[in-house]
Design a protein around this motif. Structure first.
Motif, short mmCIF file in Angstrom:
data_model
loop_
_atom_site.label_atom_id
_atom_site.label_comp_id
_atom_site.label_asym_id
_atom_site.label_seq_id
_atom_site.Cartn_x
_atom_site.Cartn_y
_atom_site.Cartn_z
N LEU A 1 50.48 40.32 0.62
CA LEU A 1 51.53 39.84 1.01
C LEU A 1 52.44 39.62 -0.46
N GLY A 2 52.21 38.43 -1.36
CA GLY A 2 51.95 38.62 -2.57
C GLY A 2 52.99 39.78 -2.80
N VAL B 1 61.38 33.25 5.50
CA VAL B 1 59.98 32.10 4.35
C VAL B 1 60.84 30.58 4.36
N ARG B 2 59.71 29.52 4.51
CA ARG B 2 60.32 28.16 4.49
C ARG B 2 58.89 28.31 2.84
N PRO B 3 60.58 27.61 2.30
CA PRO B 3 59.41 27.33 0.64
C PRO B 3 59.39 26.13 0.13
N PRO C 1 54.27 28.63 -0.63
CA PRO C 1 52.49 28.33 -1.07
C PRO C 1 51.65 29.37 -0.47
N VAL C 2 51.44 30.20 -1.17
CA VAL C 2 50.64 31.45 -1.26
C VAL C 2 49.47 31.46 -2.07
N GLU C 3 48.61 31.41 -2.44
CA GLU C 3 48.13 31.77 -3.65
C GLU C 3 48.08 33.20 -4.51
N MET D 1 54.18 33.33 8.15
CA MET D 1 53.56 34.18 6.99
C MET D 1 51.93 33.74 6.71
N GLU D 2 51.63 32.62 7.68
CA GLU D 2 49.83 33.14 8.14
C GLU D 2 49.73 34.24 8.69
#
Length: 447
Positions: free
Chosen positions: A214-215, A161-163, A207-209, A132-133
């Motif tokens: 990516l969002g 993806v880890r929620p 946990p992505v702002e 993710m990072e």
């Protein structure tokens, strides 16, 4: 080495000698660098591969992303002095990650629960966060070719993806949080952290702002559907806890921010379809829009009527459109109290005293400004509290059916209780109502 003449042990011995003397050889022949770049001598899964097929272990993000994979030099080649040489002849860094390796990482995460999996759940969690990072830092990787497709499509059906299974600090502790039954989810099933306040009990959160590319790719930045917001609001209302007031207030404000983007009729239909009546924050909890007014009443009429709290006053127009009135019709409050006590006949005395005080205050307020013409219009709908022997309830009756005992009678020592028959056919206005108020409102006097 290229001709597979040497044993693995001999290859290792030879290559260690060459690498340790790399700079000396380079001074004599600059082509040694290109020779070593093209030479397959690093072992992985029984095959000899060139240095460019491996990654620099000094990058912590790469270490986490490729944890439990054979993507780094091992054994004698993992020594720092050797790594520095391998870096010169082809070790990959963050800018050189192949999409096939990213896909393989996502596939390993997806399969981590299988019996044949080569990684543990804890390894997969580390890899998921790192992947993710990486994709947040390098979102363009998602549009690069991978196995005859582009990477974003290649991993679309993989649970990688880890929620967030732990609620964020701003989220109320006793409000339901949508935990996943699986360790990992498909990217398309999540929303970013910004939407935790408005759908956290319904949808998985990543946990992505907001604002990340990516969002944008996976729709995490797109607003949730109205039905999900409404379902979340149902959980909010049913979970409200006064000790968590500040968090619930902040959460409600964010929900109204999102609701403001919809037409009022659409909002009302969504709440009605979900069977939700009390969704409007009144400062200490939630109530129906019909119980709230924009302008503050002449006195505190809670719990019968609330005024819009300051914290959500910026959404006043939304609430108007959803049925909130500008001002309170105080005569209607009397009818609310009457209807309530007809349904619930035994109430704690502290509440009956409060409600009786509200009734008397409303009648006094009416007396102070009502005109004779207005009284004629109110005659059929105005109800007054009447004397009753039961202090745990309030009884109310239409004004024309009531009577009051004037002050002269009271001075003569008459006991109002004695004036009531067994069945209370004489409907005496409650003695808490001043006789001047009864007179001003046109209540018949007891003769």
């Amino acid at each position: 080495i290229e001709g597979a003449f040497y044993t693995p042990e001999d290859i290792e011995k030879c290559m260690l000698y060459v690498l340790k003397h790399y700079y000396a050889f380079l001074e004599k022949d600059s082509s040694i660098e290109s020779t070593l770049r093209s030479l397959p001598f690093l072992s992985r899964k029984g095959l000899l591969l060139t240095t460019e097929r491996f990654y620099d272990p000094d990058h912590a993000l790469l270490q986490r992303m490729f944890q439990a994979e054979e993507n780094f030099p091992v054994g004698v080649y993992a020594d720092q002095s050797i790594i520095s040489i391998l870096r010169n002849i082809g070790l990959r860094g963050l800018d050189d990650v192949e999409t096939e390796d990213l896909f393989e990482t996502a596939r390993l995460i997806h399969n981590c629960g299988d019996q044949e999996s080569t990684i543990t759940i804890s390894d997969a969690a580390v890899k998921s966060d790192a992947l993710m990072e990486y994709l947040v830092l390098y979102p363009k990787s998602l549009f690069q070719e991978c196995n005859s497709a582009i990477l974003k499509d290649a991993i679309a059906d993989l649970n990688w993806v880890r929620p967030m299974n732990t609620r964020p600090s701003f989220y109320p502790e006793n409000l339901k949080w949508r935990e996943s039954t699986k360790a990992f989810e498909k990217a398309s099933l999540l929303k970013n952290l910004h939407y935790a306040s408005i759908v956290g009990s319904v949808l998985h959160i990543v946990p992505v702002e907001p604002g990340s590319e990516l969002g944008e790719v996976y729709g995490w930045n797109e607003p949730p559907d109205l039905k999900d917001i409404v379902e979340h609001m149902h959980h909010v209302v049913s979970s409200y806890e006064p000790s968590q007031k500040a968090k619930f207030m902040d959460l409600a404000t964010k929900v109204y921010d999102e609701l403001s983007k919809y037409e009022a009729q659409v909002i009302l239909e969504a709440f009605a379809k979900a069977g939700i009546v009390n969704w409007l924050w009144h400062g200490e909890g939630f109530t129906a829009p019909g119980n709230v007014v924009i302008n503050t009443p002449f006195m505190d009429l809670r719990p019968w009527v609330y005024s819009i709290p300051n914290e959500i006053s910026s959404h006043a127009q939304l609430f108007r459109n959803c049925g909130v009135k500008e001002s309170c019709e105080i005569v209607d409050v009397l009818m609310m109290i009457k209807n309530y006590y007809e349904r619930v006949q035994q109430v704690d005395q502290k509440y009956t005293k409060r409600d009786l005080h509200i009734c008397v205050s409303i009648l006094n307020e009416l007396k102070s400004h009502v005109t004779e013409e207005e009284l004629i219009k109110l005659e059929d709908i105005l109800v007054l509290p009447i004397l009753t022997k039961n202090e745990n309830t309030i009884k109310m009756a239409p004004l024309p059916n009531c009577t009051y005992c004037d002050s002269e009678w009271l001075r003569q020592g008459y006991d109002l209780a004695d004036l009531m028959s067994e069945d209370e056919e004489i409907l005496l206005v409650h003695p808490n109502v001043p006789t001047s108020t009864s007179e001003a409102l046109g209540v018949p006097t007891l003769m």
